[in-house]
Scaffold this motif. Structure first.
Motif, short mmCIF file in Angstrom:
data_model
loop_
_atom_site.label_atom_id
_atom_site.label_comp_id
_atom_site.label_asym_id
_atom_site.label_seq_id
_atom_site.Cartn_x
_atom_site.Cartn_y
_atom_site.Cartn_z
N GLN A 14 0.39 -4.46 -4.43
CA GLN A 14 1.86 -5.56 -4.59
C GLN A 14 2.44 -5.47 -6.33
OE1 GLN A 14 -0.25 -9.94 -4.09
NE2 GLN A 14 -0.17 -9.47 -2.11
N GLY A 15 3.24 -5.36 -6.22
CA GLY A 15 3.82 -5.32 -7.28
C GLY A 15 3.87 -3.69 -8.19
N ARG A 16 4.21 -4.19 -9.51
CA ARG A 16 3.80 -2.61 -10.26
C ARG A 16 3.26 -2.27 -11.49
NH1 ARG A 16 10.00 0.51 -9.39
NH2 ARG A 16 9.71 0.41 -6.95
N ASP A 17 2.82 -3.71 -11.77
CA ASP A 17 1.79 -3.88 -12.33
C ASP A 17 -0.05 -2.80 -13.03
OD1 ASP A 17 0.11 -5.01 -11.13
OD2 ASP A 17 0.84 -6.72 -12.20
N ASP A 18 -0.45 -3.59 -13.72
CA ASP A 18 -1.42 -2.55 -14.34
C ASP A 18 -2.46 -2.81 -13.43
OD1 ASP A 18 -0.65 -1.92 -16.35
OD2 ASP A 18 -1.91 -2.90 -17.95
N ILE A 19 -2.38 -4.20 -12.35
CA ILE A 19 -3.18 -4.21 -10.78
C ILE A 19 -2.92 -3.43 -9.62
CG2 ILE A 19 -3.19 -5.89 -9.16
CD1 ILE A 19 -3.29 -8.70 -11.91
N ALA A 20 -1.74 -3.50 -10.04
CA ALA A 20 -1.29 -2.08 -8.29
C ALA A 20 -1.67 -1.28 -9.14
CB ALA A 20 0.28 -2.91 -8.31
N ALA A 21 -1.30 -0.78 -10.40
CA ALA A 21 -2.14 0.52 -10.58
C ALA A 21 -3.36 1.18 -10.03
CB ALA A 21 -1.54 0.98 -11.71
N LEU A 22 -4.29 -0.78 -10.69
CA LEU A 22 -6.12 -0.29 -10.68
C LEU A 22 -6.24 -0.10 -8.91
CD1 LEU A 22 -8.65 -0.35 -12.27
CD2 LEU A 22 -8.27 -2.81 -11.46
N ALA A 23 -5.31 -0.90 -7.90
CA ALA A 23 -5.93 -0.62 -6.35
C ALA A 23 -5.19 0.54 -6.07
CB ALA A 23 -4.69 -2.03 -6.01
N GLN A 24 -3.82 1.18 -6.95
CA GLN A 24 -3.74 2.22 -6.20
C GLN A 24 -5.26 2.99 -6.23
OE1 GLN A 24 -0.22 3.16 -7.93
NE2 GLN A 24 1.41 1.61 -5.61
N THR A 25 -4.98 3.46 -7.46
CA THR A 25 -6.31 3.90 -8.32
C THR A 25 -7.58 3.99 -7.26
OG1 THR A 25 -5.23 3.70 -10.09
CG2 THR A 25 -7.67 5.39 -9.35
N PHE A 26 -7.96 2.79 -7.23
CA PHE A 26 -9.55 2.29 -6.32
C PHE A 26 -9.27 3.24 -5.11
CE2 PHE A 26 -12.07 -0.63 -4.13
CZ PHE A 26 -13.21 0.02 -4.96
N ASN A 27 -7.61 2.83 -4.05
CA ASN A 27 -7.49 3.55 -3.06
C ASN A 27 -7.28 5.22 -2.95
OD1 ASN A 27 -7.40 0.51 -1.66
ND2 ASN A 27 -4.75 0.39 -1.62
N GLY A 28 -7.05 4.80 -3.88
CA GLY A 28 -7.49 6.84 -3.90
C GLY A 28 -8.95 7.15 -4.06
N MET A 29 -9.94 6.14 -4.67
CA MET A 29 -10.86 6.72 -4.32
C MET A 29 -11.54 6.69 -3.54
SD MET A 29 -14.06 5.03 -6.65
CE MET A 29 -13.90 3.97 -5.83
N LEU A 30 -11.46 5.56 -2.68
CA LEU A 30 -12.01 5.25 -0.84
C LEU A 30 -11.12 6.37 -0.24
CD1 LEU A 30 -11.31 1.58 -0.82
CD2 LEU A 30 -13.45 2.84 -1.36
#
Length: 486
Positions: free
Chosen positions: A243-259
């Motif tokens: 959700q969104g485009r902030d650091d939390i969203a970037a972290l979530a995207q990174t975590f999803n990429g790791m998964l």
């Protein structure tokens, strides 16, 4: 339950509630403390080492200057060589300009009253000069060493002396150089304390900055942790909503990429295990089939055992050769020792003659003592002889010998076989590579023999060369540096 158990539980509980933010900051401070302390200690050590080098250089310089003056100086009173140590010392000292932490002293043994001291008329610039310490000067004068360190309560002294040889019956005398290293050591200690002070300020600044930065870095982690807790260890298909485009969203995207990468990695791992099991299953099935089909016929069993043993021997040789090539990277691969090259050449010739029915010749042998590893060189020469046997037929000539080169020693094996084609000369020394000209060769090697020869030659700081043989054939030469040991 002992009284220590509640204390242990209390400590464990306190450690568990320490936040990641505090742990990151603590580790950062520990690492920086160790690093800064190491820099300060290393800097002090370097400064002290440089001071020692300077002091040693001054001691050597002053003593060499006095020794030269003794040999080349003349008495200004009569223009002749000095015969009495007293005027020699006085004239030399009058011409010197010592450093602030340096003393130049002349000591002359006096009959019945100890010794006389010759020194410069210039003022002393050290707090506790050696010239005022007669016990220390006596210890130096009567010491059997030409250089040393004198530990006094007033301070350490580094000294060197040059004994003065006079006429027979003349009392002993010496020129003494004394350096007080306290000033140099104080400078190093001052720099060390200054670095410690700077390090302390840096650690305080790091504490404040690290606390703020660690909080900002860990804030999105704490927010994502709740959502990530919904994932199970067995199910990697779920993803964290972005959700969104902030650091939390970037972290979530990174975590999803790791998964995603983990899911692909687990799939690849399963595929690899399946493929490996299938590939290993095939040779096992073949071996089992041949053993199951083997009958009771003694001839059939003998042939099967012979084939198995030949394959095992071949694999064992390959493993041994690979282990030897792996050892070639170690510094103790060769152990040089003084060796009589003529005797070594003759021993190699005797061993090589048993490799096959050929026209063996000991062409020449150098009568010299050199530094090399006799076992490794014998191994290389026998390998070259074996290679020559494989490329010749019974009755053909093979020569073995050693000779002097241009600043080198050469050990060679020359055969009269078909030689080596030019296109093969660059590759035959590589692992698992063979030449194309095998002329009826019955060799079954893995192509590691010449690679071993090359490794042994390079281990001795030399090389192996391929040269043509007069009349046809190939000559392999070990070219080693000549290091005669007398």
């Amino acid at each position: 339950m002992t009284t220590a158990d509640p204390v242990r539980r209390w400590v464990t509980a306190r450690l568990q509630i320490v936040s990641a933010r505090a742990r990151i900051l603590l580790w950062l401070l520990i690492v920086m403390t160790v690093a800064l302390a190491s820099v300060a200690v290393a800097t002090r050590s370097v400064l002290l080492r440089d001071a020692d080098h300077r002091i040693n250089g001054l001691l050597v310089q002053e003593t060499n200057e006095f020794a030269n003056f003794v040999e080349q100086g003349f008495d200004p009173e009569n223009g002749r060589k000095f015969t009495d140590p007293s005027p020699l010392l006085l004239v030399f000292l009058a011409r010197q300009y010592p450093d602030p932490d340096e003393e130049l002293i002349g000591l002359v043994q006096a009959p019945g009253r100890g010794f006389a001291v010759k020194q410069q008329s210039r003022d002393q610039r050290v707090p506790y000069p050696l010239v005022n310490d007669r016990d220390a000067m006596a210890e130096i004068l009567h010491s059997g060493d030409s250089m040393g360190t004198l530990h006094r309560t007033e301070g350490e002294i580094r000294w060197a002396k040059v004994p003065i040889e006079g006429a027979e019956g003349q009392l002993p005398a010496a020129f003494v150089v004394a350096i007080h290293p306290a000033a140099e050591q104080a400078k190093a200690t001052g720099v060390f304390h200054m670095l410690l002070g700077i390090s302390g300020v840096a650690l305080l600044m790091t504490t404040g900055i690290g606390w703020v930065v660690a909080g900002r870095i860990l804030r999105p982690v704490r927010l994502v942790r709740t959502t990530a807790a919904q994932l199970t260890e067995q199910d990697l298909t779920q993803r964290i909503p972005v959700q969104g485009r902030d650091d939390i969203a970037a972290l979530a995207q990174t975590f999803n990429g790791m998964l995603d990468r983990l899911e692909r990695a687990f799939a690849a791992q399963r595929e690899f295990v399946d493929d490996a099991g299938h590939e290993l299953r095939t040779p096992i099935t073949i071996v089992r089939g041949h053993l199951e089909l083997m009958g009771d016929d003694p001839l059939e069993r003998e042939q099967t055992v012979r084939i198995v043993m030949e394959e095992l021997d071949r694999m064992s040789r390959i493993v041994e050769d690979l282990l030897l090539l792996a050892k070639a990277e170690r510094p103790d691969f060769v152990s040089p020792e003084p060796v009589q090259l003529g005797e070594l050449t003759a021993d190699v010739f005797v061993k090589a003659r048993a490799l096959g029915e050929r026209d063996w010749h000991l062409d020449q042998a150098v009568d010299a003592e050199v530094l090399l590893d006799p076992q490794r060189i014998t191994q290389a020469m026998v390998q070259l002889a074996q290679n020559a046997v494989q490329h010749t037929v019974p009755g053909q000539r093979i020569g073995i010998g050693s000779r002097d080169g241009d600043g080198t020693i050469e050990l060679f094996v020359a055969d009269s076989g078909p030689g080596v084609q030019p296109k093969d000369s660059e590759v035959i020394f590589e692992r698992f590579r063979r030449g194309t000209s095998r002329r009826g060769s019955r060799a079954t090697g893995a192509g590691l023999g010449l690679a071993i020869v090359k490794a042994i030659a390079e281990g001795h700081g030399g090389r192996v060369e391929l040269r043509p043989t007069d009349g046809g054939g190939a000559t392999f030469v070990l070219v080693l540096q000549k290091e005669a040991t007398s």
